[in-house]
Design an enzyme around this catalytic site. Structure first.
Site, PDB file in Angstrom:
ATOM      1  N   THR A  97      -7.328   7.457  -1.443  1.00 36.75           N
ATOM      2  CA  THR A  97      -8.766   7.203  -1.623  1.00 36.75           C
ATOM      3  C   THR A  97      -9.568   8.465  -1.320  1.00 36.75           C
ATOM      4  O   THR A  97     -10.680   8.623  -1.804  1.00 36.75           O
ATOM      5  CB  THR A  97      -9.261   6.052  -0.726  1.00 36.75           C
ATOM      6  OG1 THR A  97      -8.871   6.291   0.627  1.00 36.75           O
ATOM      7  CG2 THR A  97      -8.696   4.726  -1.192  1.00 36.75           C
ATOM      8  N   LYS A 111       2.837  14.063   2.147  1.00 36.00           N
ATOM      9  CA  LYS A 111       1.533  14.540   1.666  1.00 36.00           C
ATOM     10  C   LYS A 111       1.524  16.059   1.489  1.00 36.00           C
ATOM     11  O   LYS A 111       0.606  16.621   0.913  1.00 36.00           O
ATOM     12  CB  LYS A 111       0.424  14.084   2.607  1.00 36.00           C
ATOM     13  CG  LYS A 111       0.247  12.558   2.612  1.00 36.00           C
ATOM     14  CD  LYS A 111      -0.827  12.117   3.588  1.00 36.00           C
ATOM     15  CE  LYS A 111      -0.941  10.589   3.672  1.00 36.00           C
ATOM     16  NZ  LYS A 111      -1.540   9.980   2.472  1.00 36.00           N
ATOM     17  N   LYS A 165     -13.051  10.165  -3.113  1.00 33.62           N
ATOM     18  CA  LYS A 165     -14.255  10.625  -2.409  1.00 33.62           C
ATOM     19  C   LYS A 165     -14.575  12.067  -2.777  1.00 33.62           C
ATOM     20  O   LYS A 165     -15.735  12.424  -3.009  1.00 33.62           O
ATOM     21  CB  LYS A 165     -14.056  10.484  -0.901  1.00 33.62           C
ATOM     22  CG  LYS A 165     -13.949   9.046  -0.437  1.00 33.62           C
ATOM     23  CD  LYS A 165     -13.355   8.942   0.961  1.00 33.62           C
ATOM     24  CE  LYS A 165     -12.966   7.503   1.262  1.00 33.62           C
ATOM     25  NZ  LYS A 165     -12.036   7.383   2.385  1.00 33.62           N
ATOM     26  N   LYS A 206      -6.439  14.539   5.297  1.00 31.44           N
ATOM     27  CA  LYS A 206      -5.743  13.265   5.204  1.00 31.44           C
ATOM     28  C   LYS A 206      -4.754  13.186   6.367  1.00 31.44           C
ATOM     29  O   LYS A 206      -4.565  14.165   7.092  1.00 31.44           O
ATOM     30  CB  LYS A 206      -5.008  13.126   3.867  1.00 31.44           C
ATOM     31  CG  LYS A 206      -4.076  14.285   3.560  1.00 31.44           C
ATOM     32  CD  LYS A 206      -3.413  14.109   2.204  1.00 31.44           C
ATOM     33  CE  LYS A 206      -4.375  14.395   1.077  1.00 31.44           C
ATOM     34  NZ  LYS A 206      -4.647  13.239   0.241  1.00 31.44           N
ATOM     35  N   ARG A 207      -4.147  12.055   6.553  1.00 33.72           N
ATOM     36  CA  ARG A 207      -3.135  11.902   7.584  1.00 33.72           C
ATOM     37  C   ARG A 207      -2.026  12.944   7.394  1.00 33.72           C
ATOM     38  O   ARG A 207      -1.640  13.247   6.277  1.00 33.72           O
ATOM     39  CB  ARG A 207      -2.572  10.477   7.509  1.00 33.72           C
ATOM     40  CG  ARG A 207      -1.518  10.118   8.539  1.00 33.72           C
ATOM     41  CD  ARG A 207      -1.311   8.603   8.540  1.00 33.72           C
ATOM     42  NE  ARG A 207      -0.969   8.085   7.225  1.00 33.72           N
ATOM     43  CZ  ARG A 207       0.269   7.883   6.792  1.00 33.72           C
ATOM     44  NH1 ARG A 207       1.288   8.155   7.571  1.00 33.72           N
ATOM     45  NH2 ARG A 207       0.493   7.378   5.592  1.00 33.72           N
ATOM     46  N   HIS A 214       0.801  -1.221   0.000  1.00 31.85           N
ATOM     47  CA  HIS A 214       0.000   0.000   0.000  1.00 31.85           C
ATOM     48  C   HIS A 214       0.835   1.274   0.000  1.00 31.85           C
ATOM     49  O   HIS A 214       0.278   2.364  -0.091  1.00 31.85           O
ATOM     50  CB  HIS A 214      -0.943   0.015   1.204  1.00 31.85           C
ATOM     51  CG  HIS A 214      -2.052  -0.977   1.114  1.00 31.85           C
ATOM     52  ND1 HIS A 214      -3.272  -0.702   0.516  1.00 31.85           N
ATOM     53  CD2 HIS A 214      -2.144  -2.258   1.548  1.00 31.85           C
ATOM     54  CE1 HIS A 214      -4.064  -1.765   0.589  1.00 31.85           C
ATOM     55  NE2 HIS A 214      -3.400  -2.728   1.211  1.00 31.85           N
TER      56      HIS A 214
END
Length: 803
Positions: free
Chosen positions: A652, A550, A656, A544-545, A356
């Protein structure tokens, strides 16, 4: 139980549950008690269906899928289960008629926060699709007492509080003590021959009981119900009353505490020996209990393990469950009496591995001595697998460097990703770009040996939850335009919306739905924090985390530059712009926590500056979780997917947001690549280096200091970090980190990112063009449904039939 086919029957069932379970009437019941009563009513329906599903699976001796993940971020279940059972309207009306406000009862349910982020939410989405597609399947994890922490922001900083979700969330759990398994830690090995077979016995080991707590997972428009099995840890030893009587209370409860610590919290810190030991205990506990249970149930039906691989497939998600491999070997050899080669072939054909992320933190490496001490038999099996694999690699490549890179045991470490790649029958990435990186970079030498085992399955989301349930206005519009609700089972039917891309009336309705969702979010934020959001501003969201790759910090740098523009020209005309962040940082991740502090310092500066009023606003949404995402996603207009190209496996959240009509500002990373393939340049806002360019620039020598020196705008932004904000906090440490290292190349992509945000803002000013792009995003999002992803796994990896 009585069929719940109307509101009156539902009301009676709720009254009965309140009386039997809580000894109270409807008038006396609290919202929490009513929530639990409703859960019990639905659970009883699902239990009947689960029994029928298991009976049919046994009779057909169908191949079963076992989905192992250390995380399952389930969120709330009451509305989801009611929806899948076709009872959401019935339950809502029954609650209202009984004098409750249905929304308050649903709100009383805590999030089952048994996960950290995308991995756990993906697992939850896949469970829904597995049931809906009528695939016999079970999910497995640990019944964490606390799960992920509850986040509070105090003086701008993240504070972690325990999240006791089980107080009410246990309403969904069914304990099955009769199916308890025993997991052994430590001990010494004794060998002896009996009837010509070598026996290996672990003596003096510390046993821990694994008690299953099952959660039923109902499918949509089907009677098929699968199970999520969560293992709770208990000590088999009775309380030592003699010690207790002597006043030695801590020693008396020591063994109980040691056992129950295993299921206490998700992902303990592992930057010290005790933390590493606990993490390894958690993983083996969860894996051993699961494998023992699966094998036991298989033998009950088939009387042999020789066909185990024909009837079972085990999906390993990241390397956390990788100990499945030696544990299965142990069971087949030590318990079932198979020889190595027999056990090996069955194991090899039973397990598949999904990678992942390419980040090192998910490619676990355990100290050899820790494995040897804690899991002596497992160590022996891993060591033998490693020896045989190393011989195989040497025979294939005759290259010492490749042997060292691919080794399972090397330099005092056990490499779990290499174990998975060596053994599993299939290895897959979770987006086209990610899978390409696995083949060409991360596992390139293993790919060279067995290219046929490497596959791609791009992630997907439960579109019934993440569109239909959370965005009822959009759901109604889709059904009206399509003339049916086919998209709920056939998500590619969303393509029908494309024919309305130039229909002004439809685009106006889409805008009205979005605005209503923004107002709903604004009410939530005001109620939670007192801040008043402007629903006429762009809702620009990064949720998000919190992780450096990121690049939430890149978003912050751009916001600072906008703030500087307003300081230079207070009369500057600009589209009102509200930046929303939702994120949790791992408790031990100091830099990520500093970035959260920075976001809040910046928000404090901007939101209290009169120059920014009705032009610029920043809000960090405290305690981001599934239930908050369900309010945020429908209200979002811009989706920030800005990771450095080559670092995000898939994502993901991007799916969304897209499915709810938000437009993406992003790099060509993860599933953004496939989004771009269906949307084109014209329906998203791309920026930044591509993955191959990242490699080239780093190889040639990336020097962020040069960018700082020659870009006046960037120079000023970095200096602002050094000076700090009105709260008196300086972020010179983050500034130095960017200038001296900038591992994720924020400064390299800064100018391109600012330009993309400028293009986005200019496009937003043309409402007709914006709404057209939004509609096309929704119409082309069906490919990112979890049903599609699960069907791909079923067809290409698991080889099981589906609906």
């Amino acid at each position: 139980m009585t069929s719940i086919n109307n509101v009156n029957n539902m009301k009676k069932a709720l009254r009965d549950k309140l009386k039997l379970s809580y000894g109270c009437s409807v008038e006396e019941a609290s919202e929490a008690q009513m929530m639990r009563a409703a859960a019990l009513v639905l659970r009883e329906i699902m239990a009947d269906r689960e029994i029928s599903t298991k009976r049919a699976t046994r009779e057909q001796q169908a191949r079963q899928v076992h989905y192992l993940s250390m995380e399952f971020l389930m969120g709330r279940s009451l509305m989801k289960n009611a929806y899948n059972l076709g009872l959401s309207d019935t339950l809502t009306k029954a609650l209202d008629e009984l004098g409750f406000r249905a929304a308050d009862v649903f709100e009383a349910e805590p999030d089952a926060a048994l996960g950290n982020g995308g991995l756990g939410r993906l697992a939850a989405c896949y469970l829904d699709s597995l049931s809906t597609l009528e695939i016999p399947a079970t999910g497995y994890s640990i019944c964490y007492e606390l799960g992920i922490f509850r986040q509070r922001i105090v003086d701008g900083e993240q504070v972690e509080l325990p999240d006791n979700w089980k107080e009410l969330g246990s309403a969904w759990l069914v304990q099955k003590p009769q199916e308890t398994e025993t997991v052994l830690f430590g001990g010494t090995l004794r060998r002896f021959m009996d009837n010509g077979r070598l026996h290996v016995v672990n003596e003096g080991a510390t046993p821990v009981l694994a008690v299953p707590c099952d959660m039923e997972i109902a499918g949509f428009k089907t009677d098929h119900v699968n199970t999520l099995r969560l293992w709770d840890a208990k000590s088999p030893a009775p309380l030592d009353m003699s010690l207790f009587s002597q006043g030695e209370y801590l020693r008396a409860v020591e063994q109980h505490a040691m056992a129950e610590t295993i299921a206490k919290v998700l992902y303990p810190e592992d930057n010290h020996y005790e933390g590493k030991s606990l993490r390894l205990k958690q993983q083996y506990f969860f894996v051993s209990a699961t494998m023992q249970s699966i094998v036991r149930k298989h033998i009950e039906v088939c009387d042999t393990v020789m066909n185990f691989h024909e009837k079972n497939v085990i999906q390993i998600n990241d390397t956390h469950p990788a100990l499945v491999i030696p544990e299965l070997m142990r069971i087949f050899m030590d318990d079932a009496g198979l020889e190595w080669d027999e056990a090996w072939e069955i194991t090899r054909q039973s397990v598949a591995y999904t990678n992942h992320t390419v980040l090192a933190e998910a490619l676990e490496r355990w100290p050899q001595e820790l494995v040897k001490t804690l899991l002596p038999r497992i160590w022996e099996i891993i060591d033998e697998i490693a020896r045989r694999w190393q011989e195989h690699v040497e025979e294939f490549y005759h290259d010492g460097a490749k042997t060292a890179e691919m080794a399972i045991v090397w330099d005092g470490q056990v490499r779990m990703a290499n174990l998975c790649v060596a053994v599993c029958t299939a290895v897959n990435g979770v987006s086209a770009l990610h899978s390409d990186i696995l083949r060409k970079d991360l596992f390139k030498d293993a790919y060279g040996m067995t290219p046929e085992k490497f596959q791609n399955v791009t992630n997907g989301i439960d579109h019934r939850r993440w569109l239909s349930e959370i965005n009822p206005g959009l759901d109604s519009l889709i059904k009206e335009l399509a003339g049916n609700d086919d998209y709920l089972m056939k998500p590619l039917e969303l393509k029908k919306l494309e024919q309305f891309a130039d229909d002004g009336a439809v685009l106006d309705r889409l805008a009205e739905i979005k605005h209503a969702n923004k107002e709903r979010l604004a009410k939530h934020v005001k109620r939670a924090s007192g801040l008043v959001l402007n629903p006429d501003a762009i809702f620009d969201v990064q949720a998000k985390r919190l992780h450096e790759y990121k690049r939430q910090l890149l978003n912050v740098l751009h916001i600072i530059s906008l703030y500087h523009e307003l300081q230079d020209d207070p009369n500057k005309e600009m589209q009102p712009h509200t930046f929303l962040f939702g994120a949790k940082a791992a408790p031990g991740y100091a830099v990520a926590k500093r970035i959260i502090h920075l976001i809040n310092s910046l928000a404090d500066q901007i939101n209290n500056d009169p120059i920014c009023k009705d032009k610029l606003q920043v809000k960090f949404l405290e305690n981001y979780r599934v239930s908050l995402a369900e309010i945020l996603m429908p209200a979002s207009e811009v989706s920030q997917q800005i990771s450095l190209a080559g670092k995000e496996a898939s994502g993901t959240g991007n799916m969304k947001f897209m499915m709810n009509g938000a437009l993406t500002v992003g790099t060509l990373d993860g599933a953004n690549v496939e989004m771009h393939e269906v949307l084109g340049d014209e329906n998203m806002f791309l920026f930044g280096l591509h993955a191959d360019e990242v490699v080239r620039v780093k190889r040639e020598g990336y020097m962020p200091q040069m960018l700082y020196n020659r870009d006046e705008k960037l120079h000023r932004v970095i200096d602002q970090l050094r000076w700090g904000f009105r709260d008196g906090v300086s972020y010179d440490d983050l500034a130095q980190r960017l200038l001296m290292n900038d591992e994720y190349m924020l400064l390299q992509d800064f100018a391109s990112y600012c330009e993309a945000e400028s293009r986005m803002s200019a496009t937003y000013a043309d409402s007709r063009a914006w709404n057209r792009m939004s509609l096309l995003n929704i119409a082309r999002s069906g490919i990112f449904a979890a049903d599609r992803a699960v069907a791909q796994y079923a067809d290409n990896i698991w080889h099981v039939p589906h609906r």
